[in-house]
Enzyme design. Sequence first.
Site, short mmCIF file in Angstrom:
data_model
loop_
_atom_site.label_atom_id
_atom_site.label_comp_id
_atom_site.label_asym_id
_atom_site.label_seq_id
_atom_site.Cartn_x
_atom_site.Cartn_y
_atom_site.Cartn_z
N SER A 1 -10.24 -0.22 6.83
CA SER A 1 -9.58 -0.01 5.54
C SER A 1 -8.97 -1.24 4.90
O SER A 1 -8.55 -1.19 3.74
CB SER A 1 -8.48 1.05 5.68
OG SER A 1 -9.05 2.34 5.67
N LYS B 1 0.85 -1.17 0.00
CA LYS B 1 0.00 0.00 0.00
C LYS B 1 0.90 1.24 0.00
O LYS B 1 1.99 1.21 0.58
CB LYS B 1 -0.90 -0.04 1.25
CG LYS B 1 -1.96 1.05 1.30
CD LYS B 1 -2.89 0.85 2.51
CE LYS B 1 -3.90 1.97 2.62
NZ LYS B 1 -4.84 1.78 3.74
N SER C 1 -9.74 2.30 2.78
CA SER C 1 -8.78 3.00 1.96
C SER C 1 -7.83 2.11 1.17
O SER C 1 -7.23 2.56 0.19
CB SER C 1 -7.97 3.94 2.86
OG SER C 1 -7.18 3.20 3.77
#
Lengths: 465, 95
Positions: free
Chosen positions: A174, A75, A150
């Site tokens: 997330s 990420k 996210s």
Amino acid sequence: MEYPTIAQLHTKLMNGEITVAALVAEYYDRAKASDLNAFRELFTAEDIAAQVAIAEAMIKNGTATALTGIPIALKDNILFAGHVVSGSSKILEHYTASYDATAVQKLKAAGAIIIGRTNMDEFAMGSSTENSAYGPTKNPHDTTKVPGGSSGGSAAAVAAGLCVAAFGSDTGGSIRQPAAFTGIVGLLPTYGTVSRHGLMAMGSSLDVIGPMTHTTADAKVFYDAFKGQDIYDGTSATAPAPAPLKKRLAIPKGIFDKGGIDPEIETNFKALVEKFTAQGFTIDEIELPHFADSLAVYYILMPAEVSSNLARLDGIRYGDRAESISINDVYGDTRGALFGPETRRRILLGTYVLSHGYYDAYYNKAVALRATIRKELETALENYDAIFTPTTPTPAFGIGEKVNDPVSMYLSDLFTVPANIAHHPAISVPSGKSTAGLPFGVQFIGARFAEETLFALGTIVEDIR
Amino acid sequence: MSTTLTKEEITRLATLSRLTVPEAELETVVQDVGAILGFVDTIQSVQLDSESVNDSELNNVFREDAVHPLVAVHDLIEAAPLHQDHFVKVPKVIE
């Protein structure tokens, strides 16, 4: 489409059926050809080749691990030395990491191949990746839908077979919410079991790095490779030994009574409850009076922490800066111009709840309520393996559908936030699809450090769903 | 449900957080932040017993006072947008 598991690929690599170079090329090429906007960057061919050479050598000299040669994505908020890491924000568009996150260092030592960094909501703030400064990621199951957020880029990358597994980070859902929206497995580990060193701080009392994978077994293999106490994170901890399965699950009473739950999700969840009962599980509805208050608590504590954590992004120490003359204008103009709307909203909100005159009413009340929620979950989980819920109230929503209504966007984290608030682990496992073909997920919230229990429950879902 | 905030309050918060909010966006920000505050206001009505304020999980974490070299100072200075020799450059602070 079914993609191979880590264990299957490991076997092929070890018996020479496939080389690391060929395996990585297959995923890398697919990622390069993809138009989902899942990746912010695929690392250079030279960079990958150097990693492949290390993995090939490990296989040859007998030091290979379960992850050696496996293509992994990061990420865009996890530091990998010498590589750009932006938090999918304009303010860090050109920022290069000076050191490795502990989790990255462990992956490198295990011989995993880190192929790129994935798109996300700016600084992990959002539930759809629409808050990325670089455009939304598309859901591989329906490209007009969001992949969740996210960690939406990581979720889409795994679901579309652009990498075998990916790192996510989970502050209020997330990892689990995008996992549910894209039909993959996502684990929020117990706070402290994974070092936060090298993870861009959002809400420091809530943030956890976790695995996003095709299967529960993959999640375990991946998680085992990067967990562990770390001298660079004072909140990290060593997990006690796992407890045996009680075969008892609890559902928070009344979660379907307030409305807002998609009828197909409710039907899917209730069918799974029946199947668990058929497996000899006892399933009770229990009172968790403050479970539903978690979301409001979260939207006080998290912005408060965001407003202080993001103070370091000032145009002086990292990243890009505005060309203003005075020091205050450099701060204000850099942050005003280079942070997106959601980030600015949360900084303002955090500043408000921490300001004189409001501190007791908001922040202190939320801290007290957090302790109550934690105690409530802890007590409930003395008698049950897990709290069982759908992961999200609805399947993936349309791109653009909720961007102008922040509160309605926040409600997609209704079931995921309590685990973060209470520092409990939770896993989301795919449980079926809607008639329109969109994936559903179910969530198990376990006792603290009970990741093994969650893996066991996830495996059962995979067998009976 | 929403809590009423004024443009002046948002401007003050923006100053406190060193965040320039463009005039044109002010109205939207006032509404959005107000809506979120309205949502979180629900916790005001939750009754709690006083003992729950104690957060038993929080305790001190000690470590040896030993140096663990992590990253060269030079590399961290390089990360600053403006730097010269071994220093981060900042605009003039004192007028």
